[in-house]
Structures are given as C-alpha cells and as structure tokens.
Motif scaffolding. Structure first.
Motif, mmCIF file in Angstrom:
data_model
loop_
_atom_site.group_PDB
_atom_site.id
_atom_site.type_symbol
_atom_site.label_atom_id
_atom_site.label_comp_id
_atom_site.label_asym_id
_atom_site.label_seq_id
_atom_site.Cartn_x
_atom_site.Cartn_y
_atom_site.Cartn_z
ATOM 1 N N PHE A 13 0.831 -1.189 0.000
ATOM 2 C CA PHE A 13 0.000 0.000 0.000
ATOM 3 C C PHE A 13 0.869 1.243 0.000
ATOM 4 O O PHE A 13 2.043 1.207 0.321
ATOM 5 N N ARG A 14 0.251 2.324 -0.421
ATOM 6 C CA ARG A 14 0.910 3.634 -0.427
ATOM 7 C C ARG A 14 -0.073 4.648 0.094
ATOM 8 O O ARG A 14 -1.268 4.367 0.211
ATOM 9 N N GLY A 15 0.413 5.835 0.429
ATOM 10 C CA GLY A 15 -0.483 6.834 0.969
ATOM 11 C C GLY A 15 0.157 8.200 1.058
ATOM 12 O O GLY A 15 1.331 8.379 0.732
ATOM 13 N N VAL A 16 -0.631 9.160 1.529
ATOM 14 C CA VAL A 16 -0.200 10.543 1.682
ATOM 15 C C VAL A 16 -0.144 10.858 3.173
ATOM 16 O O VAL A 16 -1.105 10.611 3.911
ATOM 17 N N VAL A 17 0.978 11.402 3.624
ATOM 18 C CA VAL A 17 1.156 11.773 5.020
ATOM 19 C C VAL A 17 0.242 12.959 5.342
ATOM 20 O O VAL A 17 0.298 13.990 4.682
ATOM 21 N N PHE A 18 -0.617 12.796 6.380
ATOM 22 C CA PHE A 18 -1.459 13.919 6.791
ATOM 23 C C PHE A 18 -1.229 14.327 8.239
ATOM 24 O O PHE A 18 -1.714 15.360 8.690
ATOM 25 N N ASP A 19 -0.429 13.558 8.975
ATOM 26 C CA ASP A 19 -0.066 13.917 10.346
ATOM 27 C C ASP A 19 1.138 13.080 10.748
ATOM 28 O O ASP A 19 1.361 11.997 10.195
ATOM 29 N N VAL A 20 1.903 13.600 11.720
ATOM 30 C CA VAL A 20 3.100 12.899 12.197
ATOM 31 C C VAL A 20 3.140 12.983 13.716
ATOM 32 O O VAL A 20 2.934 14.055 14.284
ATOM 33 N N ASP A 21 3.404 11.851 14.350
ATOM 34 C CA ASP A 21 3.670 11.809 15.787
ATOM 35 C C ASP A 21 5.172 11.645 15.954
ATOM 36 O O ASP A 21 5.778 10.775 15.309
#
Length: 108
Positions: free
Chosen positions: A21-29
């Motif tokens: 899977f792939r995706g777009v970063v929308f938040d980071v901890d």
C-alpha cells in the motif's frame, strides 16, 4: 533529552516497505502515540520501536482506501509520480503537483 526529526513531510506520497500500500502523510507523531492494544496486535518479531516518528496516512491498496498508522522504519518515499486516489484527499490537500499534495487546511 529526546529529539527526533520526521523524514517525511505532510503531503508527501510514501509506500510501505513490506505491505502493498501507499499513501499521503497527513499527520506525524514524534514517537508512538497509538493504543497499547494496537501496538501489541503487531507480531513481536516485527513490532517497530516506539521512539521514532509514526505517520498517519490516507492510504490505498488495490482493493480499498483507509487510514494507516505506520512507523518511519516501515516507509519509503514513493517517486512513481502517480497520484493517490484516496477520497478524503480533497478535504486536506490541493491537487497533486510535482510529486506531492500541498496542504490546504490549517492544522493545530
């Protein structure tokens, strides 16, 4: 003193190293910030360290769209130039350009 720096940025397209899977970063901890139950559900031999950035992704695979929570050690940048088709992208980001999505909302 604990210090960390996220390798990936908001709006960046990434891929999982082990899963398709792939995706777009929308938040980071800055470090693990999910539930203990979630963490213990990962097989111990592949459980990531807690003291690294964890990314919230608008993710997709060949069958579905979802939100994923992934450790930095399990991600790589996606340089395919292909957009992600997650239906929630327009809620947070502008149109795909130059390999990433520009942020369109103010985050706290």
């Amino acid at each position: 003193m604990f210090k960390t720096r996220a390798k990936y940025a908001l709006g960046q397209v990434v891929r999982h190293k082990k899963h398709p899977f792939r995706g777009v970063v929308f938040d980071v901890d800055a470090m693990f910030s999910n539930t203990e139950e979630w963490y213990r559900a990962i097989p111990e031999d592949s459980r990531p360290a807690r003291d690294q950035p964890f990314y919230h992704l608008l993710a997709e695979n060949d069958n579905s769209y979802y939100v994923a929570y992934v450790s930095e050690q399990n991600l790589v940048a996606d340089y395919s130039g292909e957009p992600v088709d997650h239906p929630d992208l327009p809620d947070l980001f502008g149109d795909f350009e130059d390999g990433h999505y520009p942020l369109q909302v103010q985050l706290n």
